[in-house]
Write an enzyme that holds these catalytic residues in place. Sequence first.
Site, PDB file in Angstrom:
ATOM      1  N   LYS A  93       1.413  -3.531   8.859  1.00  0.00           N
ATOM      2  CA  LYS A  93       2.463  -2.518   8.955  1.00  0.00           C
ATOM      3  C   LYS A  93       3.744  -3.194   9.413  1.00  0.00           C
ATOM      4  O   LYS A  93       3.863  -3.629  10.560  1.00  0.00           O
ATOM      5  CB  LYS A  93       2.033  -1.430   9.941  1.00  0.00           C
ATOM      6  CG  LYS A  93       2.980  -0.251  10.017  1.00  0.00           C
ATOM      7  CD  LYS A  93       2.483   0.742  11.051  1.00  0.00           C
ATOM      8  CE  LYS A  93       2.598   2.154  10.549  1.00  0.00           C
ATOM      9  NZ  LYS A  93       2.059   3.108  11.514  1.00  0.00           N
ATOM     10  N   ASP A 120       1.632  14.197  13.752  1.00  0.00           N
ATOM     11  CA  ASP A 120       1.865  13.924  12.331  1.00  0.00           C
ATOM     12  C   ASP A 120       0.544  13.892  11.570  1.00  0.00           C
ATOM     13  O   ASP A 120       0.319  13.020  10.728  1.00  0.00           O
ATOM     14  CB  ASP A 120       2.605  12.592  12.178  1.00  0.00           C
ATOM     15  CG  ASP A 120       3.224  12.423  10.787  1.00  0.00           C
ATOM     16  OD1 ASP A 120       3.446  13.438  10.108  1.00  0.00           O
ATOM     17  OD2 ASP A 120       3.477  11.273  10.388  1.00  0.00           O
ATOM     18  N   LEU A 165       0.823  -1.213   0.000  1.00  0.00           N
ATOM     19  CA  LEU A 165       0.000   0.000   0.000  1.00  0.00           C
ATOM     20  C   LEU A 165       0.853   1.256   0.000  1.00  0.00           C
ATOM     21  O   LEU A 165       0.431   2.302  -0.479  1.00  0.00           O
ATOM     22  CB  LEU A 165      -0.916   0.024   1.234  1.00  0.00           C
ATOM     23  CG  LEU A 165      -2.036  -1.021   1.264  1.00  0.00           C
ATOM     24  CD1 LEU A 165      -2.748  -0.981   2.615  1.00  0.00           C
ATOM     25  CD2 LEU A 165      -3.021  -0.795   0.134  1.00  0.00           C
ATOM     26  N   GLY A 166       2.069   1.153   0.542  1.00  0.00           N
ATOM     27  CA  GLY A 166       2.945   2.326   0.547  1.00  0.00           C
ATOM     28  C   GLY A 166       3.835   2.391   1.765  1.00  0.00           C
ATOM     29  O   GLY A 166       3.868   1.473   2.586  1.00  0.00           O
ATOM     30  N   ALA A 190       7.513   2.718   8.462  1.00  0.00           N
ATOM     31  CA  ALA A 190       7.279   1.315   8.110  1.00  0.00           C
ATOM     32  C   ALA A 190       6.721   1.190   6.704  1.00  0.00           C
ATOM     33  O   ALA A 190       6.332   2.174   6.084  1.00  0.00           O
ATOM     34  CB  ALA A 190       6.310   0.698   9.111  1.00  0.00           C
ATOM     35  N   THR A 191       6.707  -0.042   6.222  1.00  0.00           N
ATOM     36  CA  THR A 191       6.056  -0.357   4.950  1.00  0.00           C
ATOM     37  C   THR A 191       4.711  -0.999   5.257  1.00  0.00           C
ATOM     38  O   THR A 191       4.617  -1.868   6.126  1.00  0.00           O
ATOM     39  CB  THR A 191       6.919  -1.339   4.125  1.00  0.00           C
ATOM     40  OG1 THR A 191       8.226  -0.786   3.985  1.00  0.00           O
ATOM     41  CG2 THR A 191       6.320  -1.557   2.747  1.00  0.00           C
TER      42      THR A 191
END
Length: 393
Positions: free
Chosen positions: A95, A177, A72-73, A78-79
């Site tokens: 995640k 964030d 997803l990105g 994290a990825t």
Amino acid sequence: NSGVFLYSLMCVQDVTKRMSLPMDIRLPPEFLKKLQMENPPPCKPLSRMSRRASLSDIGFGKLETYVKLGKLGEGTYATVFKGRSKLTENLVALKEIRLEHEEGAPCTAIREVSLLKNLKHANIVTLHDIIHTDRCLTLVFEYLVSILEGSCLHFIFMFQLLRGLSYCHKRKILHRDLKPQNLLINDKGELKLADFGLARAKSVPTKTYSNEVVTLWYRPPDVLLGSTEYSTPLDMWGVGCILYEMAAGRPMFPGSTVKEELHLIFRLMGTPTEESWPRITANDEFKSYLFPQYRAQALINHVPRLDTEGIDLLSALLLYDTKRRISAESSLRHSYFLTLGENIHSIPDTSSLFSLREIQLQKDPGHKSSVFLPPGIQFHCFDIPHLYLQSAT
């Protein structure tokens, strides 16, 4: 056979209830066999050790329980992958934090886990499972999609964002964030705050886990000018930028450097003065930039889709003086949300806005949608064509 089936059903109901598991869980056959051997099934509360062992038997905490469907990105540290749970057949977000990389990554992951375990709110993303291996820490979240900017549902999304944020701020937790990518929605129209990796951090970093530059677009001018006195107004400036972006369909202050970001802010909101921002003229960093003396522009000219109340809320969120910037709790009571009714303020933390009879989200059979709210105000949807809000009759 019917007796065995009934017994298995009772086992499933008993286990899901006593272990607070989702009702749609598909317990593995080998786990059910193990339960059948315990005759009769235990009804007393499970000890922590027994509960942990049972969760492991069911499949929690194991990578093989989840099927990875695609990337997803990149998140803050994290990825993130789309996945599917074999236990429920529901979609999940996986995640992955690689433990052999940056030294600080596990700290942000542990921070996120510890926070989310204690944050139980309808507008905060749910952490379903944690998988720890030598190389990787995987957090399993409910699956939601990234929110679409420019949606006519910004009104209802904004209330949900403020509701989740107010819950955090009451617990002395800053998100730090906030940006559209960290606001997720499901097909019911429920918005949830995600990515708490920077919450309670001692600073606001300039690089992500994948070493890309962190966006400055939602960062308040006081932080851009070097302030480290982080408090709830830090998040509220970001809320204002998001409200603008959802209503206008474009970012409010898309600067690529600190100086450019400040320049974009001052050009629209006016260069700060002692009146609008006490003690700003004594700030060495502010003085060093030598910004021109811009006058504040009328926000309505830049975001015509917001009504008078919406512009008033936006202005209150984007005040330079942090002591005067509106709080999440006060924002929920702003006249911008008056049409949602009074009942919206008394629903339990863990209940969705859509649990109210007067606010119902339904599938629109056509692909042009409208929002209908109690006084008969109507908006048109462009970005989420399959959803519309309708007041109950």
